[in-house]
Design an enzyme around this catalytic site. Sequence first.
Site, PDB file in Angstrom:
ATOM      1  N   ASN A  35       0.859  -1.133   0.106  1.00  0.00           N
ATOM      2  CA  ASN A  35      -0.161  -0.010   0.063  1.00  0.00           C
ATOM      3  C   ASN A  35       0.645   1.253  -0.108  1.00  0.00           C
ATOM      4  OD1 ASN A  35      -2.601   1.232  -0.068  1.00  0.00           O
ATOM      5  ND2 ASN A  35      -2.556   1.437   2.041  1.00  0.00           N
ATOM      6  N   HIS A  40       7.176   5.921   1.247  1.00  0.00           N
ATOM      7  CA  HIS A  40       7.818   4.766   0.945  1.00  0.00           C
ATOM      8  C   HIS A  40       8.697   4.785  -0.215  1.00  0.00           C
ATOM      9  CE1 HIS A  40       4.074   2.820   2.854  1.00  0.00           C
ATOM     10  NE2 HIS A  40       4.911   2.379   3.477  1.00  0.00           N
ATOM     11  N   LYS A 156      11.855   7.557   9.571  1.00  0.00           N
ATOM     12  CA  LYS A 156      11.667   8.030  10.837  1.00  0.00           C
ATOM     13  C   LYS A 156      10.060   8.342  11.260  1.00  0.00           C
ATOM     14  CE  LYS A 156      16.136  10.783  11.205  1.00  0.00           C
ATOM     15  NZ  LYS A 156      16.648  12.245  11.208  1.00  0.00           N
TER      16      LYS A 156
END
EC number: 6.3.2.1
Length: 289
Positions: A35, A40, A156
């Site tokens: 997803n 990402h 992070k």
Amino acid sequence: MITVRTIPELRAAIAAHPGAGRPGKRPAFVPTMGNLHDGHIALVRQARPLGDVLVASIFVNRLQFLPHEDFDSYPRTWEADCAKLEAAGCDIVFAPRESDLYPEPQTFKLQPDPQLADILEGHFRPGFFTGVCTVVMKLFSAVFFASGGGTAVFGKKDYQQLMVIRRMVQQFALPVEVVAGETARADDGLALSSRNGYLSTAERVQAVQLSAALRALAQAAQAPGAPPLAALEQQALQTLAQQGWAPDYLTVRQRHDLQPPAAGAAAGTLVALGAARLGSTRLIDNLEF
């Protein structure tokens, strides 16, 4: 870009890749649950120059979901994910089925340091980091076995997870360099998250209040003559609750161990972390300062 399902297939694909299999050549790895969003993909692009073969995994890990959480409903967007990974320069996608990664019940599990893993997210999601560490150790074994090590990139955005994985690597002397990627944000400041898709249109507008609350908490903590942190944190929780959220925590911690800071802690060593539910969607965020 090629896709593999099993650990033997993955190891063979890494060994056969032109960038691997030679002395000093190592993989770079980005683990995901799919997803995928721009956050990402930023991690994948960051990882590209850090290794000779770039591997990304897509696996929704049952071990890190509580029984009442969204394992079954977590979005699986396989074709779109693969297109994004290929455009970002990924060489190999490791997308195991549950039976591939866990061919038998996973009775051996990693128990992380409770001082780090049973607080914050670990307090509100018991067992979460046991599931995370177990699957990441297994993924590291799959990806880095032949090369003897390499680089893994974690965002992070999941700050406590990053700290737990770094501690795991240190404690087990794993030959893996863990590199941190900055949190990607929408134009209004909302941290990108796969779960943002659960928000209604109105909730999406309101969701920026979480990052704003963390920013206000960090600013208040740094102000001359500031009240005790506990009072500032309680005020931040009350404000977010008044805005319609159900907060789990808003807190300031030391970056290196996520413990409450000592009095007079230096700027540049702290992080504000928060988790709260807006409607049915639970969001997390953090801000270093």
